[in-house]
Design an enzyme around this catalytic site. Structure first.
Site, short mmCIF file in Angstrom:
data_model
loop_
_atom_site.label_atom_id
_atom_site.label_comp_id
_atom_site.label_asym_id
_atom_site.label_seq_id
_atom_site.Cartn_x
_atom_site.Cartn_y
_atom_site.Cartn_z
N CYS A 51 42.63 -53.29 -5.17
CA CYS A 51 43.59 -53.79 -6.17
C CYS A 51 44.89 -52.97 -6.16
CB CYS A 51 42.93 -53.86 -7.54
SG CYS A 51 43.75 -55.02 -8.65
N HIS A 55 37.71 -55.73 -7.14
CA HIS A 55 37.16 -54.43 -7.53
C HIS A 55 35.66 -54.34 -7.27
CE1 HIS A 55 40.58 -52.86 -9.99
NE2 HIS A 55 40.84 -54.15 -10.17
N GLU A 85 33.96 -51.80 -6.93
CA GLU A 85 33.42 -50.63 -7.64
C GLU A 85 32.92 -50.98 -9.03
OE1 GLU A 85 36.53 -51.29 -7.09
OE2 GLU A 85 37.82 -50.68 -8.76
N1 GLN Z 1 48.42 -55.11 -11.57
C1 GLN Z 1 48.11 -53.79 -11.09
C2 GLN Z 1 49.22 -53.23 -10.23
O1 GLN Z 1 50.20 -53.84 -10.00
C3 GLN Z 1 46.82 -53.76 -10.32
C4 GLN Z 1 45.66 -54.05 -11.24
C5 GLN Z 1 44.38 -53.41 -10.85
O2 GLN Z 1 44.31 -52.46 -10.05
N2 GLN Z 1 43.35 -53.85 -11.48
O3 GLN Z 1 49.09 -52.14 -9.77
#
Ligand code: GLN
Length: 199
Positions: free
Chosen positions: A80, A179, A181
């Site tokens: 992410c 994610h 994790e």
């Molecule tokens: N929206 C977040 C970003 O731009 C990422 C979100 C996340 O890691 N769950 O970094």
């Protein structure tokens, strides 16, 4: 011997990655200081907020050593926000947002939009086996374009967003929009630990 895998602990869900890595056969450690980069065989960049992570990496003098470690061939996995940190090009980032880079992809931040801020969806990721992978998406980025050398490991395969790329790998770098994790399914982490072992 278990490969030593660090989790970049500037910000984000560090503990969950450490637990998943330990379950996947690594010896995991939180990386809080630049010196620790010397003692690890691979690095995970966690989920969190990439603009904050970028800011802290610059403030704490992490950005350059991280780029050097990556250029020297250290395997890295970003989930992410971590995917954004590994991408060469960001869309809808902050003007001053920098990345470690190295992964020749275009990533769009918060791409799925407001109404679907967070959602879960089974994903087919052949490299992880037949069983669907539980995709947990939280204000997730998507991969908008990849260089020809980049391997697409997974796409959303149903619904309005079918075809959207959400998992990629290239030259020791692995990234997912979602994610793993947070799921208890350690196959992505095991896949990364194997990349570290085979480096
Ligand atoms: N929206 C977040 C970003 O731009 C990422 C979100 C996340 O890691 N769950 O970094």
């Amino acid at each position: 011997m278990a490969p030593r895998v660090g989790v970049l602990a500037l910000q984000g869900d560090v503990r969950e990655h450490i637990s998943a890595l330990d379950q996947a056969g690594a010896s995991a450690v939180a990386v809080r200081g630049v010196d620790q980069l010397r003692d690890i065989d691979g690095l995970v960049i966690p989920g969190g907020e990439s603009t904050t992570m970028s800011k802290l990496a610059l403030r704490d003098g992490f950005m350059k050593p991280l780029r050097e470690a990556r250029a020297a061939g250290m395997p890295m996995y970003g989930s992410c926000a971590g995917m954004i940190m590994l991408a060469d090009r960001i869309h809808d980032g902050r003007a001053d947002q920098e990345t470690i880079g190295g992964l020749d992809i275009d990533v769009r931040r918060n791409a799925f939009g407001r109404q679907v801020d967070s959602f879960e969806m089974d994903l087919l990721i052949p490299a992880l086996g037949q069983a669907p992978f539980p995709g947990v998406f939280i204000r997730a980025p998507w991969v908008e374009a990849v260089a020809p050398a980049v391997t697409v490991l997974g796409r959303i395969d149903v619904g309005e967003r079918a075809g959207t790329i959400v998992a990629v790998e290239h030259a020791g770098l692995l990234a997912t929009s979602f994610h793993p994790e947070l799921t208890g399914d350690t196959r992505v982490h095991a896949y990364f630990v194997e990349m570290v072992r085979n480096r």
